[in-house]
Design an enzyme around this catalytic site. Structure first.
Site, PDB file in Angstrom:
ATOM      1  N   GLY A  71     -25.304 -29.203  19.220  1.00  0.00           N
ATOM      2  CA  GLY A  71     -24.345 -29.955  18.420  1.00  0.00           C
ATOM      3  C   GLY A  71     -24.892 -30.287  17.038  1.00  0.00           C
ATOM      4  CB  SER A 199     -23.389 -30.106  22.352  1.00  0.00           C
ATOM      5  OG  SER A 199     -24.669 -30.065  22.924  1.00  0.00           O
ATOM      6  CB  CYS A 326     -30.516 -40.779  17.966  1.00  0.00           C
ATOM      7  SG  CYS A 326     -29.438 -39.545  18.660  1.00  0.00           S
TER       8      CYS A 326
HETATM    9  C1  LIG Z   1     -25.117 -35.401  21.478  1.00  0.00           C
HETATM   10  C2  LIG Z   1     -24.262 -35.389  20.281  1.00  0.00           C
HETATM   11  C3  LIG Z   1     -24.536 -34.541  19.193  1.00  0.00           C
HETATM   12  C4  LIG Z   1     -25.773 -33.681  19.121  1.00  0.00           C
HETATM   13  O1  LIG Z   1     -25.727 -32.601  19.993  1.00  0.00           O
HETATM   14  P1  LIG Z   1     -27.096 -31.887  20.431  1.00  0.00           P
HETATM   15  O2  LIG Z   1     -26.644 -30.691  21.183  1.00  0.00           O
HETATM   16  O3  LIG Z   1     -27.843 -32.869  21.262  1.00  0.00           O
HETATM   17  O4  LIG Z   1     -27.816 -31.534  19.165  1.00  0.00           O
HETATM   18  C5  LIG Z   1     -23.669 -34.542  18.135  1.00  0.00           C
HETATM   19  N1  LIG Z   1     -22.577 -35.326  18.135  1.00  0.00           N
HETATM   20  C6  LIG Z   1     -22.279 -36.151  19.135  1.00  0.00           C
HETATM   21  C7  LIG Z   1     -21.038 -36.979  19.082  1.00  0.00           C
HETATM   22  C8  LIG Z   1     -23.109 -36.215  20.250  1.00  0.00           C
HETATM   23  O5  LIG Z   1     -22.825 -37.053  21.241  1.00  0.00           O
END
Ligand SMILES: *Cc1c(COP(=O)(O)O)cnc(C)c1O
Length: 394
Positions: A71, A199, A326
């Site tokens: 993501g 993702s 995070c």
């Molecule tokens: C988890 C998340 C991401 C990041 O995705 P990853 O695959 O972990 O890099 C981005 N946006 C939202 C809303 C998320 O919950």
């Protein structure tokens, strides 16, 4: 000790069927999909099938799906790729105050490098107003990036209406749909979306895989240069095991979504009611009605620290989170809760439970048995709580 995982918005376990498929593409079908021999071709075919499975879950064409490392990369690609290709047309970007850091930080990076950024506020339920977006649009606006559902409070945004607005004005519209994928229906056509991030590891697929939907005809500058994979949009040997597993995870989510959402919503409502009934000075953050993801429950519990709650819950085997994964580990309160107007003190005492596929009624009851005891113990040590009781007695 019982272990209860209620942190599905941070990540999910890989579905056993998906894991089996994943393994087989590491050990048996390991060819490079760009190779012309049969080892490569069989993987290429499976990759294209995955593209179809992913496209189907969001109402897209397979050719509109570009695979990424997750993501975060897809968000970066959407924002940076649009900014670069549109910079001659304009320098103004619009996003919201509750975006994931992968969007917010990328927009802020651009704002430090010659672009201009408007950050739209949200109301007390964590929802962006279409009118505010309309008012922020300028002749030089090139990108609007608003998430579908928020990862901390589960609020669902009016995407179709914002998309309609962007389409009328000819502005590229990006949506981070990582949290909504597989939870609520997504249709990129009905939602008037140009770019959409998803993702794998939030939907029972492996980590390190994701995709960006790029509507046919929308131009995007690549951020990775090299071998020209993914129609030159994203160079680098494809993570074929991960992508193929992601495809399978999407297919399974498509089959399970409706029934699972119903089951999980019931569990969440039981947890919510139980907490509000048993704990004084507790309040739900986010939309109270249906405008919230079925598995999300974000609560503020006054006169306790969120971090202390998390640690105590962890000691009895319960995994939850305070804000986003995070930001946990840092002591800054969540930017989402602050944007919704919560005070620093209340934002600090907030917990997020995100329910998912393996949660049961017994899990919910276990949390309801443990949490009130923990809150009571922590409040005994809080001078603020004494004061509150005293004021109430008056
Ligand atoms: C988890 C998340 C991401 C990041 O995705 P990853 O695959 O972990 O890099 C981005 N946006 C939202 C809303 C998320 O919950």
């Amino acid at each position: 000790m019982r272990r209860v995982y209620m942190d599905h918005s941070a990540t999910t376990p890989v579905d056993p069927e998906v894991a089996k498929l994943l393994m087989s593409y590491y050990t048996e079908r390991y060819g490079n999909p760009s190779s012309v021999h049969s080892f490569g071709r069989e993987v290429k075919d499976a990759l294209e099938q995955a593209r179809q499975q992913v496209a189907e879950l969001i109402g897209a064409e397979p050719s509109e799906i570009t695979f990424t490392s997750g993501g975060t990369e897809a968000d970066n690609m959407a924002v940076l790729g649009t900014a670069e290709i549109m910079r001659k047309k304009g320098k103004h970007l619009i996003t919201s105050a509750i975006e994931h850091h992968a969007v917010l930080e990328t927009c802020e990076y651009l704002a430090k490098n010659g672009f201009e950024l408007t950050i739209i506020p949200v109301n007390e339920e964590g929802i962006v107003s279409v009118e505010d977006v309309a008012k922020a649009i300028r002749p030089d606006t090139i990108l609007i990036s608003i998430m579908h559902a928020n990862n901390e409070v589960g609020s669902i945004q009016p995407i179709a209406e914002i998309g309609k607005l962007a389409r009328e004005k000819g502005i590229v519209f990006h949506v981070d749909a990582v949290q909504s994928l597989g939870k609520i229906p997504i249709n990129v056509k009905e939602m008037n979306v140009d770019l959409l991030t998803i993702s794998s590891h939030k939907i029972y697929g492996p980590k390190g895989v994701g995709a960006l939907f790029i509507r046919k005809g929308v131009r995007l500058a690549p951020i990775l240069h090299g071998g020209g994979q993914e129609k030159r949009r994203r160079s680098g040997t494809e993570n074929s095991p991960g992508i193929i597993a992601f495809g399978k995870a999407c297919e399974l989510e498509g089959q399970r979504m409706v029934a699972e959402a119903e089951r999980i919503r019931k569990l969440r409502d039981r947890l919510q009611k139980g907490i509000l009934d048993r704990i004084e000075y507790a309040k739900v953050n986010g939309p109270v009605g249906d405008n919230r993801l079925p598995g999300n429950l974000n609560v503020s519990i006054r006169f306790v620290e969120g971090e202390a709650l998390l640690l105590s819950l962890d000691m009895v085997g319960i995994a939850a989170s305070s804000g986003s994964a995070c930001t946990s580990g840092s002591l800054d309160p969540s930017h989402v809760l602050l944007a919704m107007g919560l005070s620093h003190e209340i934002a600090h005492g907030s917990l997020r439970f995100s329910l998912g596929r393996q949660n049961t009624e017994e899990d919910v009851d276990y949390v309801l048995e443990q949490l009130p005891k923990i809150v009571e113990r922590l409040r005994m040590m809080s001078p603020l709580y004494d004061q509150a009781k005293y004021c109430k007695a008056e």
